[in-house]
Every structure is written in structure tokens, then in C-alpha cells.
Design a protein around this motif. Sequence first.
Motif, PDB file in Angstrom:
ATOM      1  N   PRO A  25      24.844  37.517 -21.297  1.00 37.20           N
ATOM      2  CA  PRO A  25      24.275  36.591 -22.286  1.00 37.20           C
ATOM      3  C   PRO A  25      24.540  37.014 -23.729  1.00 37.20           C
ATOM      4  O   PRO A  25      24.602  36.169 -24.621  1.00 37.20           O
ATOM      5  N   GLY A  26      24.746  38.301 -23.962  1.00 39.47           N
ATOM      6  CA  GLY A  26      25.039  38.775 -25.316  1.00 39.47           C
ATOM      7  C   GLY A  26      26.336  38.215 -25.870  1.00 39.47           C
ATOM      8  O   GLY A  26      26.600  38.309 -27.076  1.00 39.47           O
ATOM      9  N   SER A  27      27.171  37.625 -25.004  1.00 40.23           N
ATOM     10  CA  SER A  27      28.452  37.070 -25.469  1.00 40.23           C
ATOM     11  C   SER A  27      28.301  35.629 -25.971  1.00 40.23           C
ATOM     12  O   SER A  27      29.226  35.091 -26.571  1.00 40.23           O
ATOM     13  N   PHE A  28      27.131  34.988 -25.733  1.00 40.02           N
ATOM     14  CA  PHE A  28      26.973  33.600 -26.167  1.00 40.02           C
ATOM     15  C   PHE A  28      26.926  33.527 -27.694  1.00 40.02           C
ATOM     16  O   PHE A  28      26.370  34.429 -28.341  1.00 40.02           O
ATOM     17  N   ALA A  29      27.463  32.473 -28.247  1.00 38.47           N
ATOM     18  CA  ALA A  29      27.490  32.329 -29.713  1.00 38.47           C
ATOM     19  C   ALA A  29      26.063  32.395 -30.267  1.00 38.47           C
ATOM     20  O   ALA A  29      25.166  31.721 -29.755  1.00 38.47           O
ATOM     21  N   GLY A  30      25.863  33.232 -31.253  1.00 37.37           N
ATOM     22  CA  GLY A  30      24.557  33.343 -31.907  1.00 37.37           C
ATOM     23  C   GLY A  30      23.561  34.226 -31.168  1.00 37.37           C
ATOM     24  O   GLY A  30      22.430  34.426 -31.630  1.00 37.37           O
ATOM     25  N   ALA A  31      23.970  34.776 -30.015  1.00 39.49           N
ATOM     26  CA  ALA A  31      23.027  35.556 -29.196  1.00 39.49           C
ATOM     27  C   ALA A  31      22.650  36.892 -29.844  1.00 39.49           C
ATOM     28  O   ALA A  31      21.598  37.459 -29.546  1.00 39.49           O
ATOM     29  N   GLU A  32      23.537  37.389 -30.734  1.00 39.88           N
ATOM     30  CA  GLU A  32      23.307  38.746 -31.247  1.00 39.88           C
ATOM     31  C   GLU A  32      21.976  38.884 -31.997  1.00 39.88           C
ATOM     32  O   GLU A  32      21.419  39.972 -32.080  1.00 39.88           O
ATOM     33  N   ALA A  33      21.425  37.783 -32.489  1.00 41.19           N
ATOM     34  CA  ALA A  33      20.199  37.885 -33.290  1.00 41.19           C
ATOM     35  C   ALA A  33      18.937  38.071 -32.449  1.00 41.19           C
ATOM     36  O   ALA A  33      17.882  38.452 -32.959  1.00 41.19           O
ATOM     37  N   HIS A  34      19.021  37.801 -31.128  1.00 40.75           N
ATOM     38  CA  HIS A  34      17.785  37.883 -30.329  1.00 40.75           C
ATOM     39  C   HIS A  34      18.021  38.426 -28.919  1.00 40.75           C
ATOM     40  O   HIS A  34      17.127  38.318 -28.070  1.00 40.75           O
ATOM     41  N   THR A  35      19.192  39.021 -28.671  1.00 44.04           N
ATOM     42  CA  THR A  35      19.499  39.464 -27.308  1.00 44.04           C
ATOM     43  C   THR A  35      19.599  40.985 -27.244  1.00 44.04           C
ATOM     44  O   THR A  35      20.254  41.606 -28.092  1.00 44.04           O
ATOM     45  N   ILE A  36      18.940  41.558 -26.245  1.00 43.81           N
ATOM     46  CA  ILE A  36      18.993  43.003 -26.019  1.00 43.81           C
ATOM     47  C   ILE A  36      19.636  43.186 -24.642  1.00 43.81           C
ATOM     48  O   ILE A  36      19.078  42.778 -23.632  1.00 43.81           O
ATOM     49  N   SER A  37      20.837  43.767 -24.627  1.00 42.91           N
ATOM     50  CA  SER A  37      21.619  43.871 -23.392  1.00 42.91           C
ATOM     51  C   SER A  37      21.659  45.317 -22.925  1.00 42.91           C
ATOM     52  O   SER A  37      21.966  46.211 -23.719  1.00 42.91           O
ATOM     53  N   MET A  38      21.361  45.537 -21.632  1.00 48.65           N
ATOM     54  CA  MET A  38      21.260  46.907 -21.117  1.00 48.65           C
ATOM     55  C   MET A  38      22.238  47.184 -19.993  1.00 48.65           C
ATOM     56  O   MET A  38      22.427  46.349 -19.116  1.00 48.65           O
ATOM     57  N   TYR A  39      22.805  48.379 -20.036  1.00 49.05           N
ATOM     58  CA  TYR A  39      23.825  48.788 -19.065  1.00 49.05           C
ATOM     59  C   TYR A  39      23.569  50.230 -18.639  1.00 49.05           C
ATOM     60  O   TYR A  39      22.783  50.940 -19.269  1.00 49.05           O
ATOM     61  N   SER A  40      24.291  50.642 -17.601  1.00 47.17           N
ATOM     62  CA  SER A  40      24.079  51.985 -17.082  1.00 47.17           C
ATOM     63  C   SER A  40      25.352  52.506 -16.436  1.00 47.17           C
ATOM     64  O   SER A  40      26.143  51.727 -15.894  1.00 47.17           O
ATOM     65  N   LEU A  41      25.514  53.826 -16.450  1.00 49.95           N
ATOM     66  CA  LEU A  41      26.618  54.415 -15.682  1.00 49.95           C
ATOM     67  C   LEU A  41      26.155  54.844 -14.293  1.00 49.95           C
ATOM     68  O   LEU A  41      26.951  55.271 -13.471  1.00 49.95           O
ATOM     69  N   SER A  42      24.832  54.739 -14.050  1.00 45.02           N
ATOM     70  CA  SER A  42      24.266  55.274 -12.802  1.00 45.02           C
ATOM     71  C   SER A  42      24.941  54.726 -11.565  1.00 45.02           C
ATOM     72  O   SER A  42      25.245  55.472 -10.631  1.00 45.02           O
ATOM     73  N   LYS A  43      25.156  53.409 -11.537  1.00 46.22           N
ATOM     74  CA  LYS A  43      25.717  52.788 -10.328  1.00 46.22           C
ATOM     75  C   LYS A  43      27.241  52.731 -10.424  1.00 46.22           C
ATOM     76  O   LYS A  43      27.942  53.136  -9.499  1.00 46.22           O
ATOM     77  N   ALA A  44      27.752  52.234 -11.534  1.00 44.74           N
ATOM     78  CA  ALA A  44      29.188  52.003 -11.664  1.00 44.74           C
ATOM     79  C   ALA A  44      29.988  53.287 -11.480  1.00 44.74           C
ATOM     80  O   ALA A  44      31.057  53.282 -10.866  1.00 44.74           O
ATOM     81  N   ASP A 102      34.334  49.484 -27.313  1.00 45.75           N
ATOM     82  CA  ASP A 102      35.557  48.858 -26.822  1.00 45.75           C
ATOM     83  C   ASP A 102      35.302  48.148 -25.487  1.00 45.75           C
ATOM     84  O   ASP A 102      35.718  47.002 -25.277  1.00 45.75           O
ATOM     85  N   LYS A 103      34.588  48.825 -24.588  1.00 45.53           N
ATOM     86  CA  LYS A 103      34.283  48.230 -23.268  1.00 45.53           C
ATOM     87  C   LYS A 103      33.457  46.955 -23.427  1.00 45.53           C
ATOM     88  O   LYS A 103      33.700  45.934 -22.763  1.00 45.53           O
ATOM     89  N   LEU A 104      32.452  46.999 -24.301  1.00 48.48           N
ATOM     90  CA  LEU A 104      31.583  45.828 -24.487  1.00 48.48           C
ATOM     91  C   LEU A 104      32.388  44.628 -24.980  1.00 48.48           C
ATOM     92  O   LEU A 104      32.165  43.492 -24.571  1.00 48.48           O
ATOM     93  N   LYS A 105      33.347  44.910 -25.856  1.00 44.76           N
ATOM     94  CA  LYS A 105      34.164  43.827 -26.404  1.00 44.76           C
ATOM     95  C   LYS A 105      35.084  43.256 -25.323  1.00 44.76           C
ATOM     96  O   LYS A 105      35.140  42.057 -25.098  1.00 44.76           O
ATOM     97  N   ARG A 106      35.775  44.140 -24.622  1.00 45.71           N
ATOM     98  CA  ARG A 106      36.772  43.711 -23.627  1.00 45.71           C
ATOM     99  C   ARG A 106      36.141  43.068 -22.402  1.00 45.71           C
ATOM    100  O   ARG A 106      36.568  42.027 -21.931  1.00 45.71           O
ATOM    101  N   GLU A 107      35.086  43.722 -21.869  1.00 41.24           N
ATOM    102  CA  GLU A 107      34.562  43.276 -20.581  1.00 41.24           C
ATOM    103  C   GLU A 107      33.372  42.331 -20.694  1.00 41.24           C
ATOM    104  O   GLU A 107      33.178  41.487 -19.824  1.00 41.24           O
ATOM    105  N   ASN A 108      32.558  42.519 -21.729  1.00 37.79           N
ATOM    106  CA  ASN A 108      31.334  41.731 -21.819  1.00 37.79           C
ATOM    107  C   ASN A 108      31.389  40.641 -22.882  1.00 37.79           C
ATOM    108  O   ASN A 108      30.483  39.808 -22.971  1.00 37.79           O
ATOM    109  N   GLY A 109      32.427  40.667 -23.711  1.00 40.28           N
ATOM    110  CA  GLY A 109      32.520  39.674 -24.781  1.00 40.28           C
ATOM    111  C   GLY A 109      31.504  39.901 -25.883  1.00 40.28           C
ATOM    112  O   GLY A 109      31.122  38.981 -26.598  1.00 40.28           O
TER     113      GLY A 109
END
Length: 396
Positions: free
Chosen positions: A208-227, A69-76
Motif C-alpha cells: 500500500p505504501g506504493s499508492f499515490a499519496g500514501a506516503e503521508a499516512h502509511t507505515i509499512s513494515m518488513y522483516s528479514l526473519s522469514k525471507a 533500493d529494495k523498497l524502490k525496486r520491489e515495493n514501489g
Amino acid sequence: MDAVQSPIVQVIGDLIRQVPGTISLGQGVVHYGPPREALDAACNALGDPATHEYQDGTGIPILVERLTDKLKRENGIDVARGSRLMVTAGANMAFVHAVLAITEIGDEIILPVPFYFNHEMAIDMAGCTTVRVATDEHYQLRLDAIRAAITPRTRAVVTISPNNPSGAVFGESSLREVNTLCRERGLYHITDEVYEYFTYDSARHTSPGSFAGAEAHTISMYSLSKAYGFAGWRIGYMTYPDHLASAMMKAQDTILVCAPIVSQVAAAAALEVGRQYSTPHVRELAEIRDIVLRELGSLEPLAEVPAADGAFYVLLKVNAPPRGAEPSIPMTIAERLIREHKVAVIPGPAFGMTDGCYFRVAYGALQKETVAEGIGRLIEGLRTIVGAEQLTKSSN
Ligand SMILES: Cc1ncc(COP(=O)(O)O)c(C=O)c1O
């Protein structure tokens, strides 16, 4: 392992322990801990037998649901459209998994310099080669340099925005160009977004994972460590193309099996609190950043401080004498700063900055007053150590 650089934060940490009273502008951590709700959820989870068992490698359902849900809402990023999601023990582990999943021994991964030292270390450990490419004088991406570095063995280009160690935030058009280049050349775009919430002034984070067509070659990384002040709980996550599902799960199952369940339960509760938890902290960091930039600005022309619009770092360029460009000199200065001025920073070579004398200054871990005191010591230390050398040199 002999070819892998030593973990610099540990090296500097050992020195700090030898000099009590040292203010550390070294490690990249925040000064706050997790939300109360996360701690309560963790306490409650201790009585649940499921907490003590192995569980699904991708993540516990409630956390996966909230992250989706967060990825959809905040990261597109709509994970349902060709991507997978995996919870790891921090974004560092996500990076290791990704490198193992996409490379063969001898492959190359492009890292714009400055890079995050653990990325280079992971690439070296996997038997691959880091190809360093230059950024511009504001530490912004140079597409021409990235394009020129691509060879038949290149597997991926890594971008970190907001950046550790420079604090640079890459604009949407620049990230779009890299993502498109990767698609055209059959490469993965690994995008490290662990500082996504930490932007200042008009800087905006782009996924960048939100760009059209990016899902086929994009690896997006996140963390709770800082936030969420979660560094010790070790929770990160990534999205990656469907076709990497099997390879990623092989890495996960071998290295971790699943992220610690109690940490995942706490993370799910933190996600429910949401981004608003970090907002006042980021506001406070913005004030600290102003102090840091203003004070360090007084070092000119002895040192330059390029703009840093994100994360909680600045990468200071010290205009040291020519021999300051030798890789060992920044380390020597860093050691003297600790021993003689009781302030710790991280020397530039750890981030691939070997063509000058650079230091990363981290201001996320301390209260405002302590940062101000630390910066004061740093300024005095650099004036004494480097300024004195320059005077000696010019009078010679
Ligand atoms: C750019 C970057 N990526 C990843 C990490 C590691 O984060 P985690 O604690 O989730 O492993 C850090 C931590 O400092 C970082 O600076």
C-alpha cells in the motif's frame, strides 16, 4: 500487563517440552537459516571496532542504502518522497514504535480479525484499545466493517498481507480502499508485509505504501526473519511519514538505541544476495502447502479449510459442538492434541477468533515428511477428540 494476553507461542512451547516427540505445527518460523554470505559478513564484522559501538538509530548506512533500493525496486516505495526508513530489532519492534508514535492513552486501533497476537498485545501495553472488526468467510477485508468501526479516537487501521494467521492475501483494490479510507478519515494505515515473498499460485503481493499519496499516512513494515531465515538475528525495518521522524526516534532511542550492528552487517549482505535466496524455499513451501491443504481437506465436514494463498499458515475451522465456541475449548483441544497425539497447533482465541473453534496450522518450520506426519497426527487427533464428542452428542 494483567490485561495483556499471554504469549501463546511460549505457552504452547512449554506444553511441547513436556511431551517429547511432539511435532510442532505451532510457531511461525521457516526451516532454513541465513545465506552463507550473511554469516561470512557477520564473522568479518567481529574484528571491526565499529561493530561494538552504538551507531545511528535509523540503521547503518550500507543497510539503509540497500533497503532503500529494495523498497524502490520491489515495493514501489520511494523513501525520498516524504518517508523515512528505520531498521528495528524485528518487525514486532517496528509495530511497538509505531503505536507509541501515533497514539495517546485511550486511543483506538482497528485490527481486522484474525489478527497477529503481538499487535493486540502492543496496543494493550500502550494503554490503547484494540477494535476488532470482522473479515469475510475467506478472511478477506470488509471495508464496510472497518468504516463502521471508526470513531473520533481511532488512530490507525492495521492490515497484514499475506496474513498471519489465515494465509489470506489481500488484493490490490481491497488494500487501496483501506488506504484511501485512512487518508480521508485522517488515520494511519499500518501495513505489515513480513510475508511479502510468500505467495502461491496466482496470488500477488501489494504494498500500500506504493499508492499515490500514501506516503503521508502509511507505515509499512518488513522483516528479514522469514525471507532470509533471520528470526534470531532480529532485523526488521519500516517506512513512515516524515512527520513521525521525531516520535519514532524517541521510541527507538529509548527501547533499542540501534539494531545490533553485527545483525545489520549480516542483513546488508543478505540483501545483496537478494530475494532470489528465498525463491527455492518458497517453491518448496508451495509443495508442502499443497500437501497440507489436500490432507486437511479430508477432515470435511468435521473441519473447514478456507483457501490460504500466502505466508505458511492455514486457519482451520473445526465444526465442534456448540460448547466448542467457548474460548477455553480450543485451548483444551490444543492441549489434548499435544498430550495425546503429539502434535501442536495454536488455538484461535490468540488471534481474536472467539466465535468458533479455530486452530492455526503453521507449516514453514519443518521438512516435508515431518509436516506430513504432523498433519496425519492432527487429523487423527481431531477425529478422535472432536469427532468422538460429536458422536456422543448426536446419540444423546
Ligand atoms: C504478521 C507478523 N508480523 C511481524 C512478525 C514478527 O517479525 P519479526 O521477527 O521481524 O519481529 C511476525 C512473526 O511471526 C508476523 O507473523
